[in-house]
Design an enzyme around this catalytic site. Structure first.
Site, PDB file in Angstrom:
ATOM      1  N   LYS A 134       0.968  -1.258   0.004  1.00 51.44           N
ATOM      2  CA  LYS A 134      -0.004   0.017   0.195  1.00 51.44           C
ATOM      3  C   LYS A 134       0.952   1.453   0.019  1.00 51.44           C
ATOM      4  O   LYS A 134       1.636   1.516   0.901  1.00 51.44           O
ATOM      5  CB  LYS A 134      -0.985  -0.005   1.116  1.00 51.44           C
ATOM      6  CG  LYS A 134      -1.838   1.180   1.061  1.00 51.44           C
ATOM      7  CD  LYS A 134      -2.644   1.784   2.571  1.00 51.44           C
ATOM      8  CE  LYS A 134      -1.769   2.539   3.088  1.00 51.44           C
ATOM      9  NZ  LYS A 134      -1.916   3.965   2.648  1.00 51.44           N
ATOM     10  N   GLY A 179       4.637   3.462  13.498  1.00 53.66           N
ATOM     11  CA  GLY A 179       5.245   2.425  14.016  1.00 53.66           C
ATOM     12  C   GLY A 179       5.024   1.738  15.249  1.00 53.66           C
ATOM     13  O   GLY A 179       4.725   0.462  15.281  1.00 53.66           O
ATOM     14  N   GLU A 215      10.875   1.172   9.550  1.00 55.16           N
ATOM     15  CA  GLU A 215      11.769   2.246   9.308  1.00 55.16           C
ATOM     16  C   GLU A 215      11.312   3.598   9.778  1.00 55.16           C
ATOM     17  O   GLU A 215      10.229   4.017   8.631  1.00 55.16           O
ATOM     18  CB  GLU A 215      12.391   2.104   7.844  1.00 55.16           C
ATOM     19  CG  GLU A 215      13.607   2.661   7.598  1.00 55.16           C
ATOM     20  CD  GLU A 215      13.415   3.892   6.848  1.00 55.16           C
ATOM     21  OE1 GLU A 215      13.331   5.134   7.678  1.00 55.16           O
ATOM     22  OE2 GLU A 215      13.573   4.373   5.703  1.00 55.16           O
ATOM     23  N   CYS A 264      13.792  10.719   5.553  1.00 59.06           N
ATOM     24  CA  CYS A 264      13.696  10.533   6.918  1.00 59.06           C
ATOM     25  C   CYS A 264      15.331  10.371   7.585  1.00 59.06           C
ATOM     26  O   CYS A 264      15.370  10.674   8.866  1.00 59.06           O
ATOM     27  CB  CYS A 264      13.131   8.941   7.076  1.00 59.06           C
ATOM     28  SG  CYS A 264      13.546   7.852   5.991  1.00 59.06           S
ATOM     29  N   GLU A 278      11.228  15.720  14.780  1.00 57.17           N
ATOM     30  CA  GLU A 278      11.324  15.536  13.434  1.00 57.17           C
ATOM     31  C   GLU A 278      10.536  16.584  12.712  1.00 57.17           C
ATOM     32  O   GLU A 278       9.250  16.778  13.112  1.00 57.17           O
ATOM     33  CB  GLU A 278      10.917  14.136  12.872  1.00 57.17           C
ATOM     34  CG  GLU A 278      11.289  14.073  11.457  1.00 57.17           C
ATOM     35  CD  GLU A 278      11.050  12.502  10.977  1.00 57.17           C
ATOM     36  OE1 GLU A 278      10.139  11.974  11.413  1.00 57.17           O
ATOM     37  OE2 GLU A 278      11.775  12.110  10.178  1.00 57.17           O
TER      38      GLU A 278
HETATM   39  P1  ADP Z   1       4.022  10.100   7.305  1.00 61.85           P
HETATM   40  O1  ADP Z   1       4.245  10.935   8.716  1.00 61.85           O
HETATM   41  O2  ADP Z   1       5.293   9.861   6.983  1.00 61.85           O
HETATM   42  O3  ADP Z   1       2.940  10.459   6.452  1.00 61.85           O
HETATM   43  P2  ADP Z   1       2.650   7.911   8.317  1.00 61.85           P
HETATM   44  O4  ADP Z   1       3.317   7.176   9.305  1.00 61.85           O
HETATM   45  O5  ADP Z   1       1.383   8.734   8.937  1.00 61.85           O
HETATM   46  O6  ADP Z   1       3.707   8.681   7.799  1.00 61.85           O
HETATM   47  O7  ADP Z   1       2.288   7.162   6.882  1.00 61.85           O
HETATM   48  C1  ADP Z   1       3.061   6.015   6.405  1.00 61.85           C
HETATM   49  C2  ADP Z   1       1.917   5.318   5.776  1.00 61.85           C
HETATM   50  O8  ADP Z   1       1.657   4.414   6.800  1.00 61.85           O
HETATM   51  C3  ADP Z   1       1.143   5.581   4.620  1.00 61.85           C
HETATM   52  O9  ADP Z   1       0.926   4.662   3.712  1.00 61.85           O
HETATM   53  C4  ADP Z   1      -0.043   5.653   5.596  1.00 61.85           C
HETATM   54  O10 ADP Z   1      -1.482   5.502   4.918  1.00 61.85           O
HETATM   55  C5  ADP Z   1       0.042   4.522   6.584  1.00 61.85           C
HETATM   56  N1  ADP Z   1      -0.611   4.447   7.767  1.00 61.85           N
HETATM   57  C6  ADP Z   1      -1.146   5.567   8.587  1.00 61.85           C
HETATM   58  N2  ADP Z   1      -1.620   4.803   9.509  1.00 61.85           N
HETATM   59  C7  ADP Z   1      -1.615   3.688   9.731  1.00 61.85           C
HETATM   60  C8  ADP Z   1      -2.020   2.566  10.703  1.00 61.85           C
HETATM   61  N3  ADP Z   1      -2.529   2.885  11.828  1.00 61.85           N
HETATM   62  N4  ADP Z   1      -1.476   1.380  10.244  1.00 61.85           N
HETATM   63  C9  ADP Z   1      -0.924   1.047   9.183  1.00 61.85           C
HETATM   64  N5  ADP Z   1      -0.833   1.812   8.108  1.00 61.85           N
HETATM   65  C10 ADP Z   1      -0.856   3.242   8.399  1.00 61.85           C
END
Ligand code: ADP
Length: 483
Positions: free
Chosen positions: A188, A245, A262, A296, A393
């Site tokens: 995804k 994460g 990561e 990152c 960050e």
């Molecule tokens: P950023 O702050 O870099 O946008 P995110 O961690 O919000 O990072 O998003 C990174 C990826 O994780 C995206 O593909 C987002 O749709 C997905 N994502 C966001 N929330 C969740 C969740 N609770 N579980 C799994 N994936 C998620």
């Protein structure tokens, strides 16, 4: 848009968009076919340069996730895990070659959708993504040599979730080693940057890869969470924020799912007084301003040895004058668009906090385009180790600058962060480099360079920057059961 400084105004040199083809609407790529989402919902992918809609993207729900994982499981048991390794390798090579053939199209789409300068997407992201497929294609039939005297087997179905800063490169980092080791994939992309992954799906379809080996589904965090929580996923590979994460780690605790995470970073770039200063200044700029600081491992905390700090800051300010901020498709652009309005708001919030904390701000004197999401390169001096802008960050072109006197002092300061993704060291002394690389708690330490990547070298973090490594042999072992 060129800088206000007349010396640095160039005639626009726009990359053409005529050679790219984009559909108005994208469905989900499941079991080798384009299928409509069960949700029948679409969201818009916006060009951050002009705020126009580029395409509509499907929002996959739980039923779609179930379908994709079922396709990946079937492909794993019936085809991919049984296929001779050298045959697997041929498919991966084919994907790499098709990507190379379509590299111009991929680069333009990446710049349109993610806002990164075409120079970066054309010369860094796309070639590196192709190289990852080439590199791991080569390993597919040599795994016994990679792990001698070990029993190796794939894990099964890998759920892979990626962020918006390096969309196609992250897709390559995830998919290539998974396929080389005999796993199947449900990937995804991030909601603001799905297009290059969907183009990759077209390439995968053209490559004749057996149906269901790679499934690419789009959506928001709920779609990602449905992948993470699905009981039939054996491995989660995630790149994104530390907050998400942590949620993922909690969700899979107690399950047998293997994970590599990561996460965020607040990396130190350290300049000693014997460093080649002009190269170091270029390294600082490359580490935080190119790519809008959307990296990152961006070198977002600069540490300069006291005796040269004035000189380095003067040189840096001079270099900032010549940075061209503007249309990502313009070949003169150094700093493109911030990926989304939400991200620009976050960066501006931190800039406000920095000013409120009493730090001294200096921004490039460039005129910003009237439309789109842009932020000028920004530096903060007079910051304290405890300042919010030093600790958190920001994920934008914002650099904090601190000084230091001794090696021990800078090691302590550099390590004084919850993160530990990367660091840079600039010095003429080899012994000092070795000393720092062993003491800096960072997954990658660059010496006299910054932000250099290669498929054969592992990448990943310490502490709240996550665990597990991608790239190289380490990247293979993350997708294997080794006994
Ligand atoms: P950023 O702050 O870099 O946008 P995110 O961690 O919000 O990072 O998003 C990174 C990826 O994780 C995206 O593909 C987002 O749709 C997905 N994502 C966001 N929330 C969740 C969740 N609770 N579980 C799994 N994936 C998620």
């Amino acid at each position: 848009m060129a800088s206000k400084n007349k010396n640095w105004e160039y005639a626009p040199s726009l990359e053409s968009t005529e050679h790219i083809t984009l559909k108005k609407r994208y469905d989900l790529f499941i079991n080798g076919k384009w299928v409509k989402s069960a949700s029948n919902k679409y969201f818009k992918s916006i060009n951050p340069n002009d705020e126009k809609v580029i395409a509509e993207i499907s929002h996959a729900n739980q039923r779609d996730v179930n379908r994709a994982i079922e396709a990946a499981r079937n492909a794993y048991t019936k085809v991919w895990s049984k296929m001779p390794a050298n045959e697997r390798g041929k498919y991966i090579y084919r994907i790499a070659r098709l990507m190379q053939e379509r590299s111009r199209e991929l680069a333009v789409i990446e710049s349109l959708d993610a806002g990164k300068p075409i120079r970066e997407s054309r010369d860094i992201d796309i070639p590196l993504a192709c190289n990852h497929f080439f590199y791991y294609a080569g390993w597919a039939d040599k795994l016994d040599y990679a792990f001698p005297n070990r029993q190796i087997s794939p894990l099964g179905v890998a759920g892979q979730i990626i962020p918006w800063n390096f969309p196609i490169l992250m897709a390559a980092w995830k998919i290539a080693p998974a396929l080389a080791t005999g796993n199947t994939v449900v990937l995804k992309p991030a909601e603001t940057t799905s297009l290059s992954a969907l183009k990759l799906a077209e390439i995968i379809q053209d490559s004749g890869l057996p149906e269901g080996v790679v499934n690419i589904i789009t959506g928001y965090g709920d779609t990602g969470a449905a992948i993470v929580n699905h009981p039939d996923v054996n491995k989660i590979a995630f790149t994104g924020s530390t907050g998400v994460g942590k949620i993922i780690q909690k969700s899979i605790a107690g399950s047998e799912k293997k994970a590599t995470l990561e996460l965020g970073g607040k990396s130190a770039n350290i300049i000693f007084d014997d460093a080649p200063l002009d190269q170091a200044v270029e390294g600082i700029v490359n580490g935080i301003f190119f790519n809008q600081g959307h990296v990152c491992c961006a070198g977002s905390r600069l540490f300069v040895q006291e005796g040269i700090s004035e000189k380095v800051i003067r040189k840096l300010k001079h270099r900032m004058k010549s940075l061209v901020v503007g249309n990502p498709l313009d070949k003169n652009t150094d700093v493109g668009a911030i990926n989304s309005k939400e991200q620009l708001d976050i960066i501006n919030k931190y800039i406000k906090i920095g000013k409120k904390e009493g730090a001294e701000i200096h921004q490039s004197a460039c005129s910003l385009p009237s439309k789109g999401y842009f932020c000028p390169p920004t530096i903060f001096t007079n910051v304290a180790q405890s300042s919010v802008i030093v600790q958190e960050e920001i994920f934008g072109p914002v650099l904090t600058i601190q000084t230091f006197r001794t090696v021990d002092e800078v090691i302590q300061k550099a390590n004084n962060t919850p993160y530990g993704l990367a660091a840079g060291v600039w010095t003429d002394k080899g012994s000092r480099i070795f000393n720092l690389t062993t003491k800096l708690k960072a997954g990658v330490v660059w010496a006299n360079t910054y932000n250099k990547f290669d498929p054969s070298s592992p990448f990943g973090g310490y502490k709240e920057s996550g665990f597990g490594r991608e790239g190289g042999l380490h990247g293979l072992s993350a997708y294997l059961k080794l006994t």
